[in-house]
Scaffold this motif. Structure first.
Motif, PDB file in Angstrom:
ATOM      1  N   UNK B  20     -13.743 -14.746  10.378  1.00  0.00           N
ATOM      2  CA  UNK B  20     -14.827 -13.814   9.951  1.00  0.00           C
ATOM      3  C   UNK B  20     -14.358 -12.706  10.420  1.00  0.00           C
ATOM      4  N   UNK B  21     -13.492 -11.630   9.933  1.00  0.00           N
ATOM      5  CA  UNK B  21     -13.237  -9.964   9.587  1.00  0.00           C
ATOM      6  C   UNK B  21     -12.954 -10.305   8.817  1.00  0.00           C
ATOM      7  N   UNK B  22     -12.025 -11.261   7.886  1.00  0.00           N
ATOM      8  CA  UNK B  22     -12.195 -10.986   6.702  1.00  0.00           C
ATOM      9  C   UNK B  22     -12.664 -11.399   5.310  1.00  0.00           C
ATOM     10  N   UNK B  23     -13.942 -12.215   5.733  1.00  0.00           N
ATOM     11  CA  UNK B  23     -14.948 -12.881   5.060  1.00  0.00           C
ATOM     12  C   UNK B  23     -15.868 -11.870   5.107  1.00  0.00           C
ATOM     13  N   UNK B  24     -16.296 -10.534   6.197  1.00  0.00           N
ATOM     14  CA  UNK B  24     -17.371 -10.382   6.206  1.00  0.00           C
ATOM     15  C   UNK B  24     -16.858  -8.894   5.202  1.00  0.00           C
ATOM     16  N   UNK B  25     -15.310  -8.361   5.768  1.00  0.00           N
ATOM     17  CA  UNK B  25     -15.005  -7.338   4.562  1.00  0.00           C
ATOM     18  C   UNK B  25     -14.488  -7.877   3.017  1.00  0.00           C
ATOM     19  N   UNK B  26     -14.454  -8.520   2.774  1.00  0.00           N
ATOM     20  CA  UNK B  26     -15.347  -9.538   1.626  1.00  0.00           C
ATOM     21  C   UNK B  26     -16.057  -9.110   0.893  1.00  0.00           C
ATOM     22  N   UNK B  27     -17.053  -9.744   1.952  1.00  0.00           N
ATOM     23  CA  UNK B  27     -18.329  -9.996   1.538  1.00  0.00           C
ATOM     24  C   UNK B  27     -19.081  -7.980   1.075  1.00  0.00           C
ATOM     25  N   UNK B  28     -18.469  -7.140   1.950  1.00  0.00           N
ATOM     26  CA  UNK B  28     -19.236  -5.857   2.702  1.00  0.00           C
ATOM     27  C   UNK B  28     -18.317  -5.040   0.619  1.00  0.00           C
ATOM     28  N   UNK B  29     -16.940  -5.717   0.737  1.00  0.00           N
ATOM     29  CA  UNK B  29     -16.761  -4.877  -0.096  1.00  0.00           C
ATOM     30  C   UNK B  29     -17.422  -5.239  -1.858  1.00  0.00           C
ATOM     31  N   UNK B  30     -17.473  -6.579  -2.098  1.00  0.00           N
ATOM     32  CA  UNK B  30     -18.122  -7.039  -2.722  1.00  0.00           C
ATOM     33  C   UNK B  30     -19.894  -6.615  -2.835  1.00  0.00           C
ATOM     34  N   UNK B  31     -20.257  -6.119  -2.189  1.00  0.00           N
ATOM     35  CA  UNK B  31     -21.564  -5.745  -2.666  1.00  0.00           C
ATOM     36  C   UNK B  31     -22.019  -4.253  -2.384  1.00  0.00           C
ATOM     37  N   UNK B  32     -20.424  -3.638  -2.728  1.00  0.00           N
ATOM     38  CA  UNK B  32     -20.740  -2.317  -3.127  1.00  0.00           C
ATOM     39  C   UNK B  32     -20.913  -1.883  -1.759  1.00  0.00           C
TER      40      UNK B  32
END
Lengths: 85, 85
Positions: B20-32
């Motif tokens: 779940x944490x990895x998913x949030x990390x990637x989502x935040x990075x993709x949303x700049x």
């Protein structure tokens, strides 16, 4: 750029029902953990980020909390940010 | 008897995968959201209890954490206890 560690605590607002917390409260009371009156369950998020200084790290964490991590209708949050050792 | 408020932070141990944490990390990075390096998600529990004094309140919270709220194989915890205003 410095690495900062943020610790974010997200709680349901007091007016929002928390069935998981109620279940834990009852389980603890039935198992004779004396004195337990109420349990409410929220989220604890540790976020590592790079930023030029503490003020900008705090601003970025505030923005992420407000725009992504929390639902302002039912949740409140607070956080701390400090330079990572 | 005094009413105490405990705040418990439960984290996955660093060696335990947190999808779940990895998913949030990637989502935040993709949303700049710049600078985000890692996000790990745990639990935040607020527990209200009655106890004769602070030491006994802390002992009871410690016991509840160890025996009920956490899985010592994969999680660590820390908590604060203070008299409720």
């Amino acid at each position: 750029m410095t690495t900062y560690q943020a610790e974010i605590q997200i709680m349901l607002k007091p007016s929002v029902l928390d069935p998981a917390g109620t279940a834990v409260t009852k389980a603890l009371q039935q198992q004779h953990y004396d004195g337990v009156q109420q349990v409410r369950i929220g989220k604890f998020i540790q976020l590592t980020l790079l930023a030029p200084d503490l003020a900008q790290a705090q601003a970025q964490v505030e923005r992420i909390c407000r725009e992504v991590l929390t639902n302002p209708v039912i949740e409140t949050y607070r956080f701390t940010v400090e330079a990572k050792a």
